[in-house]
Design a protein around this motif. Structure first.
Motif, PDB file in Angstrom:
ATOM      1  N   ALA A   1       1.105  -0.958   0.287  1.00  0.00           N
ATOM      2  CA  ALA A   1      -0.058   0.577  -0.008  1.00  0.00           C
ATOM      3  C   ALA A   1       1.542   1.007  -0.361  1.00  0.00           C
ATOM      4  O   ALA A   1       1.873   1.351   0.384  1.00  0.00           O
ATOM      5  CB  ALA A   1      -0.931   0.047   1.197  1.00  0.00           C
ATOM      6  N   ALA A   2       0.204   2.188  -0.310  1.00  0.00           N
ATOM      7  CA  ALA A   2       1.196   3.518  -0.464  1.00  0.00           C
ATOM      8  C   ALA A   2       0.694   4.549  -0.155  1.00  0.00           C
ATOM      9  O   ALA A   2      -0.759   4.864   0.066  1.00  0.00           O
ATOM     10  CB  ALA A   2       1.605   3.619  -2.109  1.00  0.00           C
ATOM     11  N   SER A   3       1.453   6.142   0.556  1.00  0.00           N
ATOM     12  CA  SER A   3       0.786   6.870   1.489  1.00  0.00           C
ATOM     13  C   SER A   3       1.438   8.147   1.128  1.00  0.00           C
ATOM     14  O   SER A   3       2.875   7.951   0.446  1.00  0.00           O
ATOM     15  CB  SER A   3       0.734   6.400   2.621  1.00  0.00           C
ATOM     16  N   ARG A   4       0.995   9.535   0.832  1.00  0.00           N
ATOM     17  CA  ARG A   4       1.026  10.163   0.077  1.00  0.00           C
ATOM     18  C   ARG A   4       2.499  10.501   1.725  1.00  0.00           C
ATOM     19  O   ARG A   4       3.620  11.470   0.920  1.00  0.00           O
ATOM     20  CB  ARG A   4       0.007  11.611   0.504  1.00  0.00           C
ATOM     21  N   VAL A   5       2.668  10.081   2.794  1.00  0.00           N
ATOM     22  CA  VAL A   5       3.448  10.693   3.494  1.00  0.00           C
ATOM     23  C   VAL A   5       4.007   9.241   4.789  1.00  0.00           C
ATOM     24  O   VAL A   5       3.185   8.168   3.567  1.00  0.00           O
ATOM     25  CB  VAL A   5       3.054  11.987   5.000  1.00  0.00           C
ATOM     26  N   PHE A   6       4.992   9.711   4.437  1.00  0.00           N
ATOM     27  CA  PHE A   6       5.665   7.564   5.320  1.00  0.00           C
ATOM     28  C   PHE A   6       4.940   7.750   7.366  1.00  0.00           C
ATOM     29  O   PHE A   6       4.964   8.718   7.705  1.00  0.00           O
ATOM     30  CB  PHE A   6       7.115   8.170   5.938  1.00  0.00           C
ATOM     31  N   LEU A   7       4.407   6.418   6.756  1.00  0.00           N
ATOM     32  CA  LEU A   7       3.417   6.082   8.138  1.00  0.00           C
ATOM     33  C   LEU A   7       3.923   6.094   8.927  1.00  0.00           C
ATOM     34  O   LEU A   7       3.749   5.362  10.687  1.00  0.00           O
ATOM     35  CB  LEU A   7       2.308   6.086   7.776  1.00  0.00           C
ATOM     36  N   GLY A   8       5.380   5.089   9.172  1.00  0.00           N
ATOM     37  CA  GLY A   8       5.952   4.375  10.198  1.00  0.00           C
ATOM     38  C   GLY A   8       5.294   3.365  10.619  1.00  0.00           C
ATOM     39  O   GLY A   8       4.159   2.192  10.183  1.00  0.00           O
ATOM     40  N   ALA A   9       5.117   3.630  12.244  1.00  0.00           N
ATOM     41  CA  ALA A   9       4.655   2.365  12.684  1.00  0.00           C
ATOM     42  C   ALA A   9       3.601   2.632  12.575  1.00  0.00           C
ATOM     43  O   ALA A   9       2.392   1.922  13.470  1.00  0.00           O
ATOM     44  CB  ALA A   9       5.255   2.794  13.176  1.00  0.00           C
TER      45      ALA A   9
ATOM     46  N   TYR B   1      -3.753   4.504   4.730  1.00  0.00           N
ATOM     47  CA  TYR B   1      -2.844   5.127   3.237  1.00  0.00           C
ATOM     48  C   TYR B   1      -3.958   4.629   2.370  1.00  0.00           C
ATOM     49  O   TYR B   1      -5.191   4.810   2.032  1.00  0.00           O
ATOM     50  CB  TYR B   1      -2.342   2.718   2.931  1.00  0.00           C
ATOM     51  N   ASP B   2      -3.334   5.446   1.594  1.00  0.00           N
ATOM     52  CA  ASP B   2      -4.479   5.984   0.021  1.00  0.00           C
ATOM     53  C   ASP B   2      -4.324   4.760  -1.244  1.00  0.00           C
ATOM     54  O   ASP B   2      -5.434   5.039  -2.136  1.00  0.00           O
ATOM     55  CB  ASP B   2      -4.130   7.158  -0.424  1.00  0.00           C
TER      56      ASP B   2
END
Length: 125
Positions: free
Chosen positions: A97-105, A112-113
């Motif tokens: 999954a990809a997100s526009r910002v790093f979500l880390g933990a 996720y987008d």
């Protein structure tokens, strides 16, 4: 439109290693943080690893740390999840999954987008 495609799953034996790949297309790859999740039958989707857009920061929960390694090749728009010493309990559909910002933990799937279609990993004992 961002598209993610996973590959590399299959039927393996306990103790084997596996390399899952996630190819992202449609946007500038390095702007997206990427996470890997898995979902076993009858269970909730479980977070297993995440990596920042640059690849400089990674995170894996304690339950898989040491066996699951995430990395990325930005030249190939690919994120890899390397799994060693596979166990039958690792049997699941694995998703990237990809997100526009790093979500880390931050392990909430809803954060996720974009999602891939998943790849099945089956580990026999």
């Amino acid at each position: 439109q961002v598209r993610l495609v996973e590959s590399g799953g299959g039927l393996v034996q306990a103790g084997d290693s596996l390399r899952l790949s996630c190819v992202l297309s449609g946007r500038t790859f390095t702007t997206y943080g990427v996470g890997w999740f898995r979902q076993a039958p009858g269970k909730e989707r479980e977070f297993v690893a995440a990596i920042s857009g640059s690849g400089g920061t990674t995170y894996a929960p304690g339950s898989v740390k040491g066996r699951f390694t995430i990395s990325r090749d930005n030249a190939k728009n690919t994120v890899v999840l390397q799994i060693t010493t596979l166990e039958p309990e690792d049997t699941a559909v694995y998703y990237c999954a990809a997100s526009r910002v790093f979500l880390g933990a931050s392990a909430e799937p809803a954060m996720y987008d974009y999602w891939g279609q998943g790849t099945q990993v089956t580990v026999s004992s």
